[in-house]
Scaffold this motif. Structure first.
Motif, short mmCIF file in Angstrom:
data_model
loop_
_atom_site.label_atom_id
_atom_site.label_comp_id
_atom_site.label_asym_id
_atom_site.label_seq_id
_atom_site.Cartn_x
_atom_site.Cartn_y
_atom_site.Cartn_z
N UNK A 109 0.73 -1.18 0.00
CA UNK A 109 -0.22 -0.06 -0.30
C UNK A 109 0.74 0.97 -0.34
N UNK A 110 0.20 1.81 -1.00
CA UNK A 110 1.54 3.53 -1.10
C UNK A 110 2.84 2.96 -2.09
N UNK A 111 3.14 2.03 -1.89
CA UNK A 111 4.43 1.61 -2.69
C UNK A 111 4.85 2.03 -4.45
N UNK A 112 5.86 2.76 -4.99
CA UNK A 112 5.99 2.59 -6.34
C UNK A 112 7.03 1.89 -6.54
N UNK A 113 7.79 0.86 -5.77
CA UNK A 113 8.33 -0.07 -6.20
C UNK A 113 8.12 -1.47 -5.95
N UNK A 114 7.50 -2.19 -7.17
CA UNK A 114 6.98 -3.43 -6.92
C UNK A 114 8.03 -4.88 -5.74
N UNK A 115 7.58 -5.24 -5.13
CA UNK A 115 8.38 -6.16 -4.45
C UNK A 115 9.82 -5.59 -3.43
N UNK A 116 9.46 -3.78 -3.89
CA UNK A 116 10.75 -2.97 -2.37
C UNK A 116 10.57 -3.29 -1.42
N UNK A 117 11.61 -3.52 -0.27
CA UNK A 117 11.97 -3.45 1.01
C UNK A 117 11.12 -1.72 1.19
N UNK A 118 10.92 -1.70 2.12
CA UNK A 118 10.29 -0.26 3.33
C UNK A 118 11.58 0.82 2.69
N UNK A 119 12.79 0.85 2.42
CA UNK A 119 14.47 1.01 2.38
C UNK A 119 14.15 1.81 0.55
N UNK A 120 12.95 0.96 0.39
CA UNK A 120 13.09 1.34 -0.84
C UNK A 120 12.06 1.47 -2.11
N UNK A 121 10.47 0.76 -1.44
CA UNK A 121 9.31 0.97 -2.25
C UNK A 121 8.66 2.50 -2.16
N UNK A 122 9.24 3.54 -1.44
CA UNK A 122 8.74 4.94 -1.72
C UNK A 122 9.26 5.62 -3.65
N UNK A 123 10.75 4.99 -3.74
CA UNK A 123 10.86 5.46 -4.91
C UNK A 123 11.90 6.33 -4.96
N UNK A 124 12.86 6.58 -3.87
CA UNK A 124 13.25 7.73 -4.20
C UNK A 124 14.81 7.35 -4.62
N UNK A 125 15.45 8.05 -5.23
CA UNK A 125 16.40 7.14 -5.50
C UNK A 125 17.32 6.42 -5.25
N UNK A 126 17.77 6.92 -4.25
CA UNK A 126 19.21 6.02 -2.90
C UNK A 126 17.72 6.14 -1.91
N UNK A 127 18.49 4.52 -1.39
CA UNK A 127 17.85 3.77 -0.24
C UNK A 127 18.58 4.33 1.33
N UNK A 128 18.94 5.18 1.82
CA UNK A 128 19.53 5.80 2.78
C UNK A 128 18.94 5.03 4.53
N UNK A 129 18.02 3.97 4.22
CA UNK A 129 17.60 3.57 5.52
C UNK A 129 18.08 1.86 5.25
#
Length: 411
Positions: free
Chosen positions: A30-50
């Motif tokens: 829910x609310x994700x922009x990236x399929x099957x991504x982790x919490x660090x990537x699913x929001x769609x930011x270019x870099x995963x900093x979490x």
């Protein structure tokens, strides 16, 4: 039988067809922009900093035949959907048949998987490394199923390709989507950034060129009388133009051309720009009327003697290991062209199992485990560090369109 990882689990079904292409994207949280991504990537930011507590690593490979009987079934997988008859595939098969029908790429990836596993173990990471291929066993879906059966749910993928383009990046992300649809597994999967300008990838080429220059010196040839040919796989111009993120506006040749040129310039700077060089291409295939990146390495050598060159140093800049397109297109065809032209020739090393390369892959894993911010990530050109999350519309395939893919913002 092919071992997937240290427990000795074997891959099966080597001669089967590839997993059918995904017809729908992987589930979006829910609310994700990236399929099957982790919490660090699913929001769609270019870099995963979490930071992410991944519990397995997946090495993604192209795959290759393991014997003469495998060659045509393997090539059917490579060309799936194009309707190419076996008699035409046999025209390419002779490259593999020349080496007993065995591609060196599988043994390399077995060794690379083991080396990366040892490096991660040595750093105290409890992360099993799995290996899955696009075109031959162990297939990606088999590797994911094995990881799931072993209890893993959050996977970080590494493609054995360094640059931006459809076949070297987006298609691997499609492979992951295909495998998730085929298996229905509830996995989270991210992918490390493209590593074209990571020191771990560049350093082996610098070391290889220095060794090549020394080999020429032993033959009485000064490097000033040589030309360095940085060679990479040619791709259709339209695919090159669309490589990378549209928002970056690379222009003709796209990110694929820009990245190779930037890395070559960096290597030459480290060597002190001691002789002329050029970027050349190899392994072209497809209809003659379709423009591909040029010049071909064999064509590029034709006028070198007239320009006073006595030797060439061939650097396989686009390749991670000594697979078939290095052993045939460079070690066989290009070296023969050089001999026919009276040019001394040295083909320098690929990264292979170079300690810096293996350590660099482990560094890429660690920066995602730790959520390292981009300003602290090593890169040797102004184009890096590359994105963790591929941007919308990157690396479009003009014939296939945008198929479902993981580790990036849709489409």
């Amino acid at each position: 039988m092919t071992a997937l990882h240290d427990t000795g689990v074997a891959a099966t079904g080597a001669a089967r067809a590839k997993v059918p292409a995904a017809t729908r994207p992987a589930p979006l949280a829910e609310g994700a922009l990236v399929p099957a991504g982790t919490a660090a990537t699913r929001g769609g930011a270019p870099f995963a900093t979490q930071p992410v507590d991944y519990d397995a690593v997946l090495l993604l490979g192209f795959g290759g035949p393991e014997g003469q009987d495998d060659v045509i079934p393997f090539l059917r997988n490579v060309t799936a959907g194009r309707g190419i008859p076996d008699e035409r595939l046999e025209e390419v098969a002779h490259h593999y048949r020349h080496f007993g029908g065995v591609s060196p790429i599988n043994d390399h990836n077995r060794a690379l998987r083991a080396a990366l596993q040892a490096e991660l173990d040595g750093r105290g990471h409890r992360l099993p490394v799995y290996w899955g291929n696009r075109n031959w066993a162990p297939y990606v879906d088999e590797a994911l199923q094995r990881a799931f059966d072993d209890g893993h749910r959050s996977i970080l993928a590494i493609a054995t390709s360094a640059y931006s383009s459809y076949s070297s990046c987006r298609q691997y992300r499609e492979d992951l989507a295909d495998a998730l649809e085929a298996t229905g597994l509830p996995l989270e999967i991210d992918k490390v950034r493209e590593f074209f300008d990571h020191p771990g990838f560049v350093t082996p080429f610098v070391d290889g060129l220095r060794a090549g220059i020394a080999q020429l010196a032993e033959r009485g040839i000064d490097v000033a009388d040589a030309e360095i040919l940085f060679s990479t796989h040619s791709i259709p111009n339209v695919d090159a133009d669309r490589s990378g993120a549209p928002e970056d506006g690379f222009g003709p040749g796209g990110a694929y051309l820009a990245q190779h040129l930037a890395v070559a310039e960096q290597i030459m700077a480290q060597l002190g720009d001691r002789c002329p060089w050029q970027l050349v291409f190899q392994s072209r295939s497809g209809p003659a009327h379709v423009p591909w990146l040029e010049p071909d390495i064999n064509d590029a050598m034709q006028d070198l003697p007239a320009r006073g060159r006595k030797a060439v140093l061939i650097v396989p800049l686009g390749f991670v290991s000594d697979h078939m397109e290095v052993m045939w297109d460079l070690d066989t065809e290009a070296l023969q062209t050089a001999a026919d032209l009276g040019l001394a020739a040295v083909r320098t090393a690929t990264p292979g199992l170079h300690p810096a390369f293996v350590a660099g892959l482990a560094d890429l894993v660690e920066e995602r485990l730790q959520g390292t911010p981009p300003e602290r990530r090593p890169h040797l050109t102004a184009l890096g560090p590359a994105y963790d999350v591929c941007r919308p519309g990157c690396c479009e395939n003009t014939h296939r369109g945008f198929r479902p893919a993981l580790a990036g913002v849709i489409p």
